[in-house]
Design an enzyme around this catalytic site. Structure first.
Site, PDB file in Angstrom:
ATOM      1  N   LYS A 101       1.136  -1.540  -0.330  1.00 17.32           N
ATOM      2  CA  LYS A 101       0.406   0.405   0.357  1.00 17.32           C
ATOM      3  C   LYS A 101       1.197   1.750   0.068  1.00 17.32           C
ATOM      4  O   LYS A 101       0.085   2.328  -1.065  1.00 17.32           O
ATOM      5  CB  LYS A 101      -1.293  -0.264   1.189  1.00 17.32           C
ATOM      6  CG  LYS A 101      -1.627  -0.937   0.878  1.00 17.32           C
ATOM      7  CD  LYS A 101      -3.052  -0.779   0.162  1.00 17.32           C
ATOM      8  CE  LYS A 101      -4.421  -1.632   0.774  1.00 17.32           C
ATOM      9  NZ  LYS A 101      -4.302  -3.098   1.145  1.00 17.32           N
ATOM     10  N   GLU A 113      -9.793   5.296   3.234  1.00 20.24           N
ATOM     11  CA  GLU A 113     -11.044   4.802   3.095  1.00 20.24           C
ATOM     12  C   GLU A 113      -9.728   3.568   3.523  1.00 20.24           C
ATOM     13  O   GLU A 113      -8.988   3.121   2.883  1.00 20.24           O
ATOM     14  CB  GLU A 113     -11.446   3.669   2.494  1.00 20.24           C
ATOM     15  CG  GLU A 113     -11.440   3.333   1.432  1.00 20.24           C
ATOM     16  CD  GLU A 113     -10.381   3.574   0.629  1.00 20.24           C
ATOM     17  OE1 GLU A 113     -10.152   5.005   0.726  1.00 20.24           O
ATOM     18  OE2 GLU A 113      -9.597   2.603   0.112  1.00 20.24           O
ATOM     19  N   SER A 131       1.790  -9.738  -0.530  1.00 23.50           N
ATOM     20  CA  SER A 131       1.155  -8.506  -1.020  1.00 23.50           C
ATOM     21  C   SER A 131       1.438  -8.051   0.382  1.00 23.50           C
ATOM     22  O   SER A 131       2.004  -6.759   0.853  1.00 23.50           O
ATOM     23  CB  SER A 131      -0.548  -8.488  -1.014  1.00 23.50           C
ATOM     24  OG  SER A 131      -0.896  -9.288  -0.713  1.00 23.50           O
TER      25      SER A 131
END
Ligand code: PLP
Length: 417
Positions: free
Chosen positions: A109, A131, A398
């Site tokens: 991210k 969010e 990830s």
């Protein structure tokens, strides 16, 4: 030969979106009037920045010195050995891991939030909102905000606040404000609705950092571009470490940003098999999974046209996944485009399969993966058993699973009880 008589060149799959933000028929910007100006400003700034070597150099320097890139491409020898147990000797492709869990804050991210944080500064805005589902995007946004001196408010469903309390504490520690959302299913979809509502009234001084390749144009393109560093690195590493491209790449798909990030540089390399793994949840019954590409139909959610889980009236369905980061009824429009073009294969792994892969990876490799990532690992083991032993599969790891150990403990106790 004159230009007119030449056969028109077939555009590459990577040459999307068009100026209207379309990936084939998908994408676009279905938004209220109040957001049109904000999106146009963002398109204009990003168009300018795209060609500016200085911006990308600044970003590259931060990704190296602050985020810790490049992340390693690592041979998971023991996972591979596990996949090869009891099958034909000629089968059992090698499993390699692209270690995004080693990026600062523990997931992919941050590649996006640092990029969009720099864009926020370019626009002269002083506040960001975000969010979050699993809390990883919230933490990555709070981190970028602290680092760049921006105010930060993060919207999070109260169900996710419960499941991901460690990340809530981290965001607060980093100076961000966490706003609990109690509407709807109290998860990612509802948090996204609230963030969009905030943005409609605050666009003048606020930038909304969407955490995945979803939302209205230009977000799916911008987030993909910032995440595509994963695939570019992976390609160079594969060529150096294998002497060729990987045979297959597997990634989990929530909104689709880690998958788009690792797939994008390979979509025009037809020899590389690309597989996206959605959340199969408890079953394929409505409300028991979060697999819009596998089980949904085209519709509009959060400003763009893409595969969505919806009922016959077009109402968004409830979703379920053991992993908060995959618990979303929609998916990025570029994945819908890749699906319909037949370029990427989409499948799913269930909660139980993900939990098995979570434990297996922890105990065999000494790596605790995120529950999201565990869906991809589960499928990679199955895929390995069907491919020749000399082939190589890369799994996009990830994120790290520290945030999930409590939830996994709860699920394991339930399984035994
Ligand atoms: C957020 C998250 C995901 C799901 O989001 P995508 O946009 O589909 O990548 C997957 N894995 C981890 C570790 C995450 O934090």
């Amino acid at each position: 030969m004159s230009n007119e008589t030449q056969t028109p060149r077939v555009p590459l799959l990577s040459e999307v979106p068009d100026a209207a933000g379309r990936f084939g028929e998908f994408g676009g910007a279905y938004v209220p009037e109040t957001l049109v100006a904000a999106l146009e400003q963002l398109i204009e700034v990003y168009d300018r920045v795209r060609g500016e070597e200085r911006f990308w150099e600044e970003l590259r320097a931060l990704l190296t010195t602050y985020v810790g890139r490049p992340t390693p491409l690592y041979f998971a020898q023991r996972l591979t050995r596990h996949a090869r147990k009891g099958i034909d000797r000629s089968k059992g492709a090698e499993i390699w891991l692209k270690r995004e869990d080693l990026a600062h804050t523990g997931a992919h991210k941050i590649n996006n939030t640092i990029g969009q944080g720099l864009l926020t500064k370019r626009m002269g805005k002083r506040r960001i909102i975000a969010e979050t589902g699993a809390g990883q995007h919230g933490v990555a946004s709070a981190t970028a905000a602290a680092f760049l001196g921006l105010e930060c408010d993060v919207y999070m469903g109260s169900e996710d606040v419960r499941r991901q309390s460690l990340n809530v504490t981290r965001m607060k520690m980093l100076g961000a404000n966490v706003i609990e959302v109690n509407s709807g299913s109290r998860t990612l979809k509802d948090a996204t609705n609230e963030a969009m509502r905030d943005w409609m009234g605050s666009v003048e001084h606020t930038h909304y950092i969407i955490g995945s390749v979803v939302g209205p144009h230009p977000f799916p393109m911008i987030v993909r571009d910032f995440q595509s560093i994963i695939g570019r690195e992976c390609k160079g590493q594969a060529i150096r470490q294998f002497g060729k491209l990987p045979d297959a790449i597997v990634a989990c798909v929530g909104g689709g940003s880690n998958a788009a990030g690792i797939f994008y540089d390979f979509v025009d390399d037809k020899g590389v098999k690309l597989v996206g793994v959605e959340a199969g949840g408890r079953s394929s019954d409505p409300g028991q999974h979060a697999a819009p590409l596998s089980l949904g139909s085209p519709g509009i959610l959060h400003g763009s046209l893409s595969y969505v889980l919806q009922d016959s009236n077009g109402q968004t369905s409830d979703v379920h996944s053991c992993s908060a980061g995959l618990d979303y009824p929609g998916v990025g429009p570029e994945h819908s485009f890749w699906k319909d073009a037949g370029r990427v294969e989409y499948t799913s792994a269930t909660d139980e399969e993900a939990l098995d892969a979570f434990l297996l990876t922890a105990r065999s490799e000494g790596i605790i993966p995120a529950l999201e990532t565990s869906h991809a690992i589960s499928h990679a083991i199955k895929l390995s058993q069907t491919l020749p032993s000399e082939e190589r599969i890369v799994v996009n790891l990830s994120g790290r699973g520290d945030k999930d150990v409590e939830e996994a403990t709860r699920l394991l106790a339930k399984r035994q009880g």
